[in-house]
Design an enzyme around this catalytic site. Sequence first.
Site: not given
Length: 153
Positions: A67-68, A71
């Site tokens: 998920h990170e 980003h």
Amino acid sequence: MDNNQLQQLIEEISIGVFGKAFHHTARFNERLRTTGGRYLLSDHSIEINPRVLELHGQEELRGVIKHELCHYHLHIEGKGYQHGDQDFKKLLKETASPRYCKPLAAERRRATALHIYQCRSCKLLYRRRRRMDTKKYRCGKCMGSIIKVNAEV
């Protein structure tokens, strides 16, 4: 797992899942409370909450890292990297990354009443967490005076 192992894991996941290298730093941050991790725009680093690993294990940790990294890679490429952006949602789906982390904060129990007051006239009970000045308040039902009955432990 220490910060060096985390750095290595993030680099492996970045190459394996995204096909792109992760060139910045990764570290655990114990000050994170409710979030699994965060991507810092200022220095492009990724911080991970160590409780993710403690509470939910390696698979959840890998999900938070993916998920990170979504980003990270979108921001580096100048695309929409925020949660509401279509680019971000699309990359989450393509990489099978979770949108949310499992809950990390322990459920907070609601405190019970510590102080019990009673109306002298109608005997209505008032349960309060904080003490109250009985000279300042009257019963809301009959306007009678209020007395402290006891303090629960």
